[in-house]
Design a protein around this motif. Structure first.
Motif, PDB file in Angstrom:
ATOM      1  N   PRO A   1       0.944  -1.203   0.070  1.00  0.00           N
ATOM      2  CA  PRO A   1       0.090   0.078  -0.110  1.00  0.00           C
ATOM      3  C   PRO A   1       0.659   1.374  -0.030  1.00  0.00           C
ATOM      4  CG  PRO A   1      -0.608  -1.744   1.564  1.00  0.00           C
ATOM      5  CD  PRO A   1       0.658  -1.947   1.124  1.00  0.00           C
ATOM      6  N   ALA A   2       0.471   2.282  -0.580  1.00  0.00           N
ATOM      7  CA  ALA A   2       0.935   3.581  -0.591  1.00  0.00           C
ATOM      8  C   ALA A   2       1.254   4.164   0.447  1.00  0.00           C
ATOM      9  CB  ALA A   2       0.355   4.580  -1.614  1.00  0.00           C
ATOM     10  N   ARG A   3       0.634   4.027   1.600  1.00  0.00           N
ATOM     11  CA  ARG A   3       0.937   4.605   2.822  1.00  0.00           C
ATOM     12  C   ARG A   3       1.986   3.938   3.477  1.00  0.00           C
ATOM     13  NH1 ARG A   3      -2.993   0.858   3.648  1.00  0.00           N
ATOM     14  NH2 ARG A   3      -2.889  -0.368   5.552  1.00  0.00           N
ATOM     15  N   ILE A   4       2.421   2.584   3.148  1.00  0.00           N
ATOM     16  CA  ILE A   4       3.769   1.991   3.817  1.00  0.00           C
ATOM     17  C   ILE A   4       4.949   2.518   3.188  1.00  0.00           C
ATOM     18  CG2 ILE A   4       4.701  -0.257   3.987  1.00  0.00           C
ATOM     19  CD1 ILE A   4       1.838  -1.478   4.290  1.00  0.00           C
ATOM     20  N   GLN A   5       4.772   2.737   2.030  1.00  0.00           N
ATOM     21  CA  GLN A   5       6.164   3.053   0.964  1.00  0.00           C
ATOM     22  C   GLN A   5       7.013   3.985   1.606  1.00  0.00           C
ATOM     23  OE1 GLN A   5       7.026   1.230  -1.521  1.00  0.00           O
ATOM     24  NE2 GLN A   5       5.213   0.435  -1.947  1.00  0.00           N
ATOM     25  N   PRO A   6       6.563   5.094   2.277  1.00  0.00           N
ATOM     26  CA  PRO A   6       7.378   6.119   2.923  1.00  0.00           C
ATOM     27  C   PRO A   6       8.211   5.418   4.093  1.00  0.00           C
ATOM     28  CG  PRO A   6       5.361   7.304   2.422  1.00  0.00           C
ATOM     29  CD  PRO A   6       5.311   5.962   2.288  1.00  0.00           C
ATOM     30  N   TRP A   7       7.522   4.602   5.131  1.00  0.00           N
ATOM     31  CA  TRP A   7       8.075   4.168   6.069  1.00  0.00           C
ATOM     32  C   TRP A   7       8.989   2.899   5.784  1.00  0.00           C
ATOM     33  CZ3 TRP A   7       7.482   6.530  10.447  1.00  0.00           C
ATOM     34  CH2 TRP A   7       6.390   7.241  10.493  1.00  0.00           C
TER      35      TRP A   7
ATOM     36  N   SER B   1       6.253  13.077   2.807  1.00  0.00           N
ATOM     37  CA  SER B   1       5.055  12.388   2.629  1.00  0.00           C
ATOM     38  C   SER B   1       3.877  12.463   3.727  1.00  0.00           C
ATOM     39  CB  SER B   1       5.235  10.878   2.295  1.00  0.00           C
ATOM     40  OG  SER B   1       5.917  10.450   3.285  1.00  0.00           O
ATOM     41  N   LEU B   2       4.248  12.750   4.817  1.00  0.00           N
ATOM     42  CA  LEU B   2       3.447  12.723   6.027  1.00  0.00           C
ATOM     43  C   LEU B   2       2.756  13.931   6.264  1.00  0.00           C
ATOM     44  CD1 LEU B   2       5.602  11.264   8.962  1.00  0.00           C
ATOM     45  CD2 LEU B   2       3.654  10.155   7.783  1.00  0.00           C
TER      46      LEU B   2
ATOM     47  N   SER C   1       1.604  15.325   3.230  1.00  0.00           N
ATOM     48  CA  SER C   1       0.783  15.570   2.206  1.00  0.00           C
ATOM     49  C   SER C   1      -0.249  14.388   2.447  1.00  0.00           C
ATOM     50  CB  SER C   1       1.247  15.443   1.065  1.00  0.00           C
ATOM     51  OG  SER C   1       2.007  14.172   0.830  1.00  0.00           O
TER      52      SER C   1
END
Length: 178
Positions: free
Chosen positions: A99-105, A175-176, A178
């Protein structure tokens, strides 16, 4: 900086999170200029060596050694620039499906691992330079000391550690927001 969907597909999932190669212009330009000058020197050295070898049957003495030292220099000087631009070679088999929300982490966690590996490599390169200096190693033909090149590679690798962390956590903060 926004990237087009085509750019994201071409560069992978990190492309949408990274500000791209123009975000820190002066360090990038300085490193690019140094690497470009070294590459030009290598090219000139190779042309003179090959011309001397085939036209005059007299190769340039020490050309191979100089080429090796210049190649090491350009690779390790380019390492911080690659980290600054976030342009490392990556293999994307499974992570693009996360998922896109996991990518930055995921990217931040990988930056921690990468920084640790770069730190260990820098440390070992420095120790190797000390070892080389201990027995005064020099190149065969030109008698150029090798230890300073080992220390230079260690410094360039060490400089890549904070750059890697900065880029990853800057992108995470972006990313956090946006």
């Amino acid at each position: 900086m926004k990237h087009s969907p085509a750019d994201t597909m071409a560069r992978g999932p990190e492309a949408a999170m990274s500000p791209g190669p123009g975000h820190a212009l002066w360090p990038r330009r300085l490193l690019a200029g140094l690497c470009g000058a070294i590459l030009l020197a290598m090219m000139g050295l190779t042309v003179v060596d090959v011309a001397g070898r085939y036209l005059f049957n007299s190769p340039l003495n020490g050309a191979t050694e100089l080429t090796e030292l210049l190649l090491v220099s350009v690779i390790f000087l380019g390492l911080p620039a690659v980290c600054l631009d976030d342009e490392q070679v990556t293999v994307d088999l499974l992570v693009s499906r996360l998922p896109a929300r996991i990518q930055p982490w995921r990217k931040a966690a990988l930056a921690l691992v990468s920084a640790a590996v770069l730190g260990v490599v820098a440390w070992r390169l420095w120790l190797h330079g000390d070892q080389i200096a201990g027995y005064n190693a020099v190149t065969n033909s030109l008698r150029i000391p090798v230890a300073p090149f080992a220390w230079g590679t260690a410094l360039c690798t060490a400089a890549s550690v904070p750059v890697t962390l900065y880029v990853a956590f800057r992108d995470l903060a972006q990313s956090l927001r946006s």
